[in-house]
Design a protein around this motif. Sequence first.
Motif, PDB file in Angstrom:
ATOM      1  N   HIS A 461       0.832  -1.212   0.000  1.00 22.26           N
ATOM      2  CA  HIS A 461       0.000   0.000   0.000  1.00 22.26           C
ATOM      3  C   HIS A 461       0.863   1.258   0.000  1.00 22.26           C
ATOM      4  N   GLU A 462       1.926   1.229   0.773  1.00 26.17           N
ATOM      5  CA  GLU A 462       2.817   2.394   0.796  1.00 26.17           C
ATOM      6  C   GLU A 462       3.469   2.602  -0.561  1.00 26.17           C
ATOM      7  N   ALA A 463       3.938   1.521  -1.177  1.00 25.59           N
ATOM      8  CA  ALA A 463       4.581   1.629  -2.489  1.00 25.59           C
ATOM      9  C   ALA A 463       3.589   2.105  -3.547  1.00 25.59           C
ATOM     10  N   PHE A 464       2.329   1.687  -3.432  1.00 25.99           N
ATOM     11  CA  PHE A 464       1.315   2.140  -4.380  1.00 25.99           C
ATOM     12  C   PHE A 464       1.091   3.643  -4.211  1.00 25.99           C
ATOM     13  N   GLY A 465       1.056   4.097  -2.963  1.00 27.31           N
ATOM     14  CA  GLY A 465       0.912   5.533  -2.706  1.00 27.31           C
ATOM     15  C   GLY A 465       2.105   6.327  -3.210  1.00 27.31           C
ATOM     16  N   ASP A 466       3.295   5.731  -3.142  1.00 25.13           N
ATOM     17  CA  ASP A 466       4.503   6.432  -3.590  1.00 25.13           C
ATOM     18  C   ASP A 466       4.443   6.837  -5.060  1.00 25.13           C
ATOM     19  N   ILE A 467       3.683   6.087  -5.855  1.00 25.54           N
ATOM     20  CA  ILE A 467       3.558   6.410  -7.285  1.00 25.54           C
ATOM     21  C   ILE A 467       2.905   7.780  -7.454  1.00 25.54           C
ATOM     22  N   PHE A 468       1.846   8.031  -6.696  1.00 24.12           N
ATOM     23  CA  PHE A 468       1.161   9.334  -6.789  1.00 24.12           C
ATOM     24  C   PHE A 468       1.973  10.435  -6.113  1.00 24.12           C
ATOM     25  N   ASP A 469       2.631  10.060  -5.019  1.00 22.13           N
ATOM     26  CA  ASP A 469       3.448  11.033  -4.302  1.00 22.13           C
ATOM     27  C   ASP A 469       4.638  11.504  -5.140  1.00 22.13           C
ATOM     28  N   ALA A 470       5.016  10.672  -6.144  1.00 18.69           N
ATOM     29  CA  ALA A 470       6.170  11.008  -6.987  1.00 18.69           C
ATOM     30  C   ALA A 470       5.822  12.003  -8.096  1.00 18.69           C
ATOM     31  N   ASP A 471       4.538  12.369  -8.233  1.00 13.14           N
ATOM     32  CA  ASP A 471       4.121  13.291  -9.298  1.00 13.14           C
ATOM     33  C   ASP A 471       4.912  14.592  -9.203  1.00 13.14           C
ATOM     34  N   ALA A 480      -2.225   9.847  -2.924  1.00 14.69           N
ATOM     35  CA  ALA A 480      -1.405   8.913  -2.159  1.00 14.69           C
ATOM     36  C   ALA A 480      -1.886   8.769  -0.721  1.00 14.69           C
ATOM     37  N   LEU A 481      -2.631   9.754  -0.229  1.00 16.86           N
ATOM     38  CA  LEU A 481      -2.955   9.801   1.200  1.00 16.86           C
ATOM     39  C   LEU A 481      -3.694   8.554   1.689  1.00 16.86           C
ATOM     40  N   ARG A 482      -4.704   8.103   0.946  1.00 19.57           N
ATOM     41  CA  ARG A 482      -5.492   6.975   1.446  1.00 19.57           C
ATOM     42  C   ARG A 482      -4.671   5.680   1.469  1.00 19.57           C
ATOM     43  N   TYR A 483      -3.710   5.579   0.568  1.00 23.45           N
ATOM     44  CA  TYR A 483      -2.853   4.389   0.581  1.00 23.45           C
ATOM     45  C   TYR A 483      -1.874   4.441   1.748  1.00 23.45           C
ATOM     46  N   TYR A 484      -1.379   5.635   2.050  1.00 16.64           N
ATOM     47  CA  TYR A 484      -0.492   5.798   3.205  1.00 16.64           C
ATOM     48  C   TYR A 484      -1.239   5.536   4.509  1.00 16.64           C
ATOM     49  N   ALA A 495       6.023   6.394  11.819  1.00 19.12           N
ATOM     50  CA  ALA A 495       6.791   7.646  11.790  1.00 19.12           C
ATOM     51  C   ALA A 495       7.187   8.020  10.367  1.00 19.12           C
ATOM     52  N   ARG A 496       7.699   7.049   9.614  1.00 20.79           N
ATOM     53  CA  ARG A 496       8.155   7.331   8.250  1.00 20.79           C
ATOM     54  C   ARG A 496       6.989   7.701   7.339  1.00 20.79           C
ATOM     55  N   ILE A 497       5.908   6.934   7.417  1.00 16.51           N
ATOM     56  CA  ILE A 497       4.766   7.184   6.530  1.00 16.51           C
ATOM     57  C   ILE A 497       4.080   8.490   6.904  1.00 16.51           C
TER      58      ILE A 497
END
Length: 510
Positions: A461-471, A480-484, A495-497
């Motif tokens: 889920h975090e990696a899936f969110g990272d795709i949108f966060d990388a825009d 990305a928020l809902r995946y995080y 802490a990291r997420i």
Amino acid sequence: MNKSLTLVTLAALLVLGRIEEVPAHAAELDKVKRVIAVKKAIAENPDSVGAHREYQDVMIEEGWKTQILEEYAGRLKKERTAENLYLLGRLQEGEEEAKTFETLVKEFPEFAWGYYGLGFMKDVEGDVDEAIRLTEKAVELDPQNALFYRKLSDYHKANGEIEKSLQTIEKGLRVLPDDPDLLSDHADRLYLLKRYDEARADLERALGQEPDHQSAQRQMLFLLTETKESKEAVAVGERYLSSWPNDRPCWAKLAQNHLALFDRRHDIESLLAAEKACEKAIQADPLDLDAYYLLIDYFSDRNWWVHALYYNNSAMKLTDPEAETYGSLEHNFEWIPAHKMGTSSFRIEAVEPSSLDSGASSPGREHVVQAIAAMREKDYRKARISLKKASELAPDDPLIQYHQILMKMFDEAVVGGTIEQLHQYRDAVKAGAGINLDTFEVFTEPFEGYLKRDLTSPEIHEAFGDIFDADPSGPYRKSALRYYEKAIELGGERARISEKINAIQSAGKK
């Protein structure tokens, strides 16, 4: 073993009857015994080319190539005989080796080994027809030498001329009817022609002559596997591999036979033995990919997709991306998870306990049964927790050990592989590759099934969110928020997420 003890020291100790004082492993003692055996053979037959060849091979295998080369160069300098010239030549390489054999044939035209050696060099150079002609000459000069028939037969086999290869061995058997090497090779050709009963008779004769014959034992393992005599194949395979533990394909064959026994008996011991044999297959030489390919094909045919993907991904990591085989491995890496793991019909290779197996009363059984049920329901997070409890209670229970192996494979191949694929998307988005994030969730995720491969994985889920966060332009980062948030809910590193979430929210306020 004490590293300061050399092979020669060990050999001396064995001769003196003091080997019990040395804390050596069985495999190391076997090496010492081999050295002593070939030394003894030379002492008994000082003019035997065959004895000297075996001595050279054993010593080179143990890392003494330079010393052996010096030894035989000294022998030739002391006495220029056909035997010494040949024995030096086979230690050389490339043009130097070829020139030595050419000299040997001219200087000693009646010496059969010279034609054999020169034929080998012609084969290396790609001139198989000349290699065959020269080896036929060697057979003519020394019809009592089994190796010459075998090499000539090998050349025909490499040309795809199996019948001609078989006839060559049969010619040798007319002269040497009880030679176990010829019998083993004859069985190999019969096996290729699917004449299994005749092949078995040859192998039984060879093993009757020499019970530990390497090639005959190996051939028997393959034959019994082909004829589905798994119990007998396991016995032969284990005996063979106790002496030749680096034979990767044979470990894979042994695993296949243990699995066949498991299918008949449903005994967890056979299943765990198969897993250990699979691991041995790749540990023997991790850089040799043949065993990986055998296991990928076998587990794919079995529809054990976690195993197939695990060995496929392991092979990918060891394969040059420019290699011809990389493309098919990459295809498997993308196809297996997308078409199997994310589908509703996928069933992980969990196995129900049998009331007959040896660990039926194990204190960890309740938890491993819960883990198996969770795996079936694709609640892998719950399965991991239950397995951990089961292992703490009964670490030696084979049912628990098998499912631990399976869960490790799943986490490495499925979860790890999915994250790797998602990171490739992330990096492409970050680089401005033009991926359409408007339709990414609509088309890409349902088709590839990334989240469905493990709905309980915070890492996916975090990696899936990272795709949108990388825009790079920013508008899609909020997706990305809902995946995080789901990753945190599933137990991801809060802490990291949370830092990623705060960064997106802060950017949105500007």
